[in-house]
Design a protein around this motif. Structure first.
Motif, PDB file in Angstrom:
ATOM      1  N   ALA A  93      37.444  24.781  96.175  1.00 37.32           N
ATOM      2  CA  ALA A  93      36.460  25.291  97.237  1.00 37.32           C
ATOM      3  C   ALA A  93      35.273  25.499  96.221  1.00 37.32           C
ATOM      4  N   LEU A  94      35.369  26.332  94.930  1.00 36.28           N
ATOM      5  CA  LEU A  94      34.397  26.645  94.315  1.00 36.28           C
ATOM      6  C   LEU A  94      33.772  25.305  93.666  1.00 36.28           C
ATOM      7  N   MET A  95      34.586  24.411  93.393  1.00 35.38           N
ATOM      8  CA  MET A  95      34.096  23.090  92.840  1.00 35.38           C
ATOM      9  C   MET A  95      33.342  22.368  93.869  1.00 35.38           C
ATOM     10  N   ALA A 131      27.913  20.897  95.850  1.00 38.35           N
ATOM     11  CA  ALA A 131      26.936  20.562  96.694  1.00 38.35           C
ATOM     12  C   ALA A 131      25.592  21.158  96.443  1.00 38.35           C
ATOM     13  N   ALA A 132      25.911  22.464  95.638  1.00 33.39           N
ATOM     14  CA  ALA A 132      24.301  23.351  95.296  1.00 33.39           C
ATOM     15  C   ALA A 132      23.737  22.256  94.230  1.00 33.39           C
ATOM     16  N   MET A 133      24.267  21.722  93.468  1.00 31.78           N
ATOM     17  CA  MET A 133      23.885  20.941  92.099  1.00 31.78           C
ATOM     18  C   MET A 133      23.135  19.902  92.685  1.00 31.78           C
ATOM     19  N   ALA A 134      23.515  19.356  93.696  1.00 35.30           N
ATOM     20  CA  ALA A 134      23.263  17.868  94.072  1.00 35.30           C
ATOM     21  C   ALA A 134      21.890  17.907  95.145  1.00 35.30           C
ATOM     22  N   VAL A 135      21.501  19.193  95.286  1.00 40.05           N
ATOM     23  CA  VAL A 135      20.534  19.259  96.317  1.00 40.05           C
ATOM     24  C   VAL A 135      19.178  18.401  95.602  1.00 40.05           C
ATOM     25  N   PRO A 136      18.746  17.550  96.354  1.00 43.12           N
ATOM     26  CA  PRO A 136      17.420  16.825  95.539  1.00 43.12           C
ATOM     27  C   PRO A 136      16.442  17.756  95.188  1.00 43.12           C
ATOM     28  N   ALA A 137      15.934  17.318  94.221  1.00 40.64           N
ATOM     29  CA  ALA A 137      14.814  18.083  93.256  1.00 40.64           C
ATOM     30  C   ALA A 137      13.525  18.215  94.186  1.00 40.64           C
ATOM     31  N   CYS A 174      30.270  17.272  99.675  1.00 44.17           N
ATOM     32  CA  CYS A 174      30.694  18.296  98.917  1.00 44.17           C
ATOM     33  C   CYS A 174      31.032  19.770  99.595  1.00 44.17           C
ATOM     34  N   ALA A 175      29.962  19.844 100.299  1.00 41.70           N
ATOM     35  CA  ALA A 175      30.110  21.209 101.280  1.00 41.70           C
ATOM     36  C   ALA A 175      30.867  21.193 102.262  1.00 41.70           C
ATOM     37  N   ALA A 176      31.231  20.035 102.920  1.00 37.10           N
ATOM     38  CA  ALA A 176      32.536  19.772 103.816  1.00 37.10           C
ATOM     39  C   ALA A 176      33.857  19.752 103.061  1.00 37.10           C
ATOM     40  N   THR A 177      33.733  19.326 101.835  1.00 37.25           N
ATOM     41  CA  THR A 177      35.137  19.383 100.978  1.00 37.25           C
ATOM     42  C   THR A 177      35.385  20.886 100.768  1.00 37.25           C
ATOM     43  N   PRO A 189      49.790  17.378 102.284  1.00 34.16           N
ATOM     44  CA  PRO A 189      49.417  16.964 100.963  1.00 34.16           C
ATOM     45  C   PRO A 189      48.344  15.678 100.984  1.00 34.16           C
ATOM     46  N   GLU A 190      48.487  14.937 102.023  1.00 34.95           N
ATOM     47  CA  GLU A 190      47.505  13.742 101.962  1.00 34.95           C
ATOM     48  C   GLU A 190      46.041  14.213 102.310  1.00 34.95           C
ATOM     49  N   LEU A 191      45.775  15.501 103.063  1.00 34.96           N
ATOM     50  CA  LEU A 191      44.712  16.001 103.476  1.00 34.96           C
ATOM     51  C   LEU A 191      43.922  16.429 101.926  1.00 34.96           C
ATOM     52  N   ALA A 192      44.994  17.191 101.362  1.00 38.17           N
ATOM     53  CA  ALA A 192      44.473  17.622  99.780  1.00 38.17           C
ATOM     54  C   ALA A 192      44.111  16.670  98.956  1.00 38.17           C
ATOM     55  N   GLN A 193      44.807  15.617  98.966  1.00 42.97           N
ATOM     56  CA  GLN A 193      44.452  14.379  98.294  1.00 42.97           C
ATOM     57  C   GLN A 193      43.209  13.844  98.300  1.00 42.97           C
ATOM     58  N   ALA A 194      43.075  13.630  99.828  1.00 45.01           N
ATOM     59  CA  ALA A 194      41.741  12.952 100.362  1.00 45.01           C
ATOM     60  C   ALA A 194      40.417  14.210  99.942  1.00 45.01           C
ATOM     61  N   CYS A 195      40.793  15.192  99.963  1.00 48.60           N
ATOM     62  CA  CYS A 195      39.786  16.307  99.293  1.00 48.60           C
ATOM     63  C   CYS A 195      39.451  15.934  97.855  1.00 48.60           C
ATOM     64  N   ARG A 196      40.357  15.782  97.114  1.00 52.09           N
ATOM     65  CA  ARG A 196      40.246  15.647  95.698  1.00 52.09           C
ATOM     66  C   ARG A 196      39.612  14.221  95.363  1.00 52.09           C
TER      67      ARG A 196
END
Length: 192
Positions: free
Chosen positions: A41-43, A48-54, A15-18, A171-178
């Motif tokens: 980018a916000l998403m 990434a922040a929400m997925a940090v292990p507890a 998520c951070a790399a994306t 567009p294919e990189l944007a699609q891969a990101c999504r």
């Protein structure tokens, strides 16, 4: 590697790399591309922040309502932007899913990793899972090339250099990101 924290860290990295790539896409010369990349980018960074292990970091109690407010505002912006572009409906679904996950985490911060019990998957979680699984499958099929791939001779001769958009406008990189963010959303909803 070391239990359930490893998939969490992989999700954080993805998520951070994306999110970082989407920040770079904001330098595009195409205005719609820039606007879309900003929301993505916000998403990416929010996921990434929400997925940090507890086990590594337990956010303070005010963090979950803050997530809900930030992504609620993002959902309103996506709703407003959906007037001109249907793609913003997907941003609306992503922001709504983030608000939902933040609300669930705020309601039961200690119990969110336990089994769902006899009640099964909640209706909203199931609906969001169906949407994002469908989105991942559809986006994945869009990445399959429509024609034959360039041959080694065409690549070696340089006939493809300079043709087409820059790497940030592809567009294919944007699609891969999504696609990667959609898969991450499925993983996060399954872990909810």
């Amino acid at each position: 590697m070391h239990g359930p924290a490893s998939p969490g860290w992989l999700l954080v990295a993805l998520c951070a790399a994306t999110g970082a790539y989407c920040l770079l896409r904001m330098r595009s010369t195409v205005e719609e591309q820039r606007r879309s990349a900003g929301g993505e980018a916000l998403m990416g960074f929010g996921m990434a922040a929400m997925a940090v292990p507890a086990a590594a970091f337990t956010p303070p109690a005010w963090a979950w309502p803050a997530y809900a407010v930030v992504f609620g505002a993002a959902a309103l912006r996506a709703l407003w932007s959906a007037r001109t572009s249907a793609h913003h409906l997907h941003h609306l679904m992503g922001a709504a899913a983030m608000v939902y996950m933040a609300a669930v985490m705020a309601a039961a911060p200690a119990a969110h990793h336990h089994a769902h019990g006899a009640s099964g998957v909640p209706l909203v979680t199931g609906a969001l899972l169906l949407y994002f699984v469908g989105y991942v499958l559809l986006t994945g099929t869009r990445l399959v090339p429509a024609g034959p791939a360039p041959t080694g001779a065409a690549l070696a001769s340089g006939s493809l250099r300079g043709a087409g958009p820059g790497w940030g406008d592809r567009p294919e990189l944007a699609q891969a990101c999504r696609l990667s963010m959609g898969m991450a959303m499925v993983a996060m909803l399954l872990g909810l």
